[in-house]
Write an enzyme that holds these catalytic residues in place. Structure first.
Site, PDB file in Angstrom:
ATOM      1  N   ARG A   1      46.522  15.411 -34.735  1.00 40.68           N
ATOM      2  CA  ARG A   1      47.270  14.763 -35.822  1.00 40.68           C
ATOM      3  C   ARG A   1      46.527  13.548 -36.368  1.00 40.68           C
ATOM      4  NH1 ARG A   1      52.700  13.066 -33.563  1.00 40.68           N
ATOM      5  NH2 ARG A   1      51.314  12.729 -31.819  1.00 40.68           N
TER       6      ARG A   1
ATOM      7  N   ASN B   1      53.627  17.207 -35.000  1.00 38.72           N
ATOM      8  CA  ASN B   1      53.686  18.222 -33.955  1.00 38.72           C
ATOM      9  C   ASN B   1      54.996  18.975 -34.067  1.00 38.72           C
ATOM     10  OD1 ASN B   1      51.245  17.617 -32.752  1.00 38.72           O
ATOM     11  ND2 ASN B   1      52.121  16.290 -31.199  1.00 38.72           N
TER      12      ASN B   1
END
Length: 89
Positions: free
Chosen positions: A17, A35
């Site tokens: 990320r 996520n």
């Protein structure tokens, strides 16, 4: 132009990320990355077509510790301003 990406494989716990966010910001994209509880990473990007193609190409590789199995790409609605990491869903 806006796209939603669903990235599967070993993509959580490897800095995916944060790396995705850095790439998106460097490319001038707007949107978000997060996520998912199923182990995938989901992102929505909005911006120049060439920049979106570049982030999609990057998403197939990811950061060094990741092992991307698949990147699904779909149309999306244009995002707001900036780029952010959202909470897990």
């Amino acid at each position: 132009m806006a796209k939603r990406l669903l990235i599967t494989g070993v993509v959580q716990g490897v800095g995916y990320r944060a790396s995705f966010e850095r790439q998106a910001v460097a490319l001038g994209l707007r949107g978000w990355v997060r996520n998912r509880r199923d182990g995938a990473v989901e992102a929505e990007v909005d911006g120049d077509a060439a920049a979106i193609e570049a982030i999609i190409a990057w998403a197939h590789k990811g950061p060094p510790a990741s092992r991307v199995e698949q990147v699904k790409v779909a149309e999306a609605q244009p995002a707001g301003a900036g780029f952010k990491i959202l909470p897990t869903v």
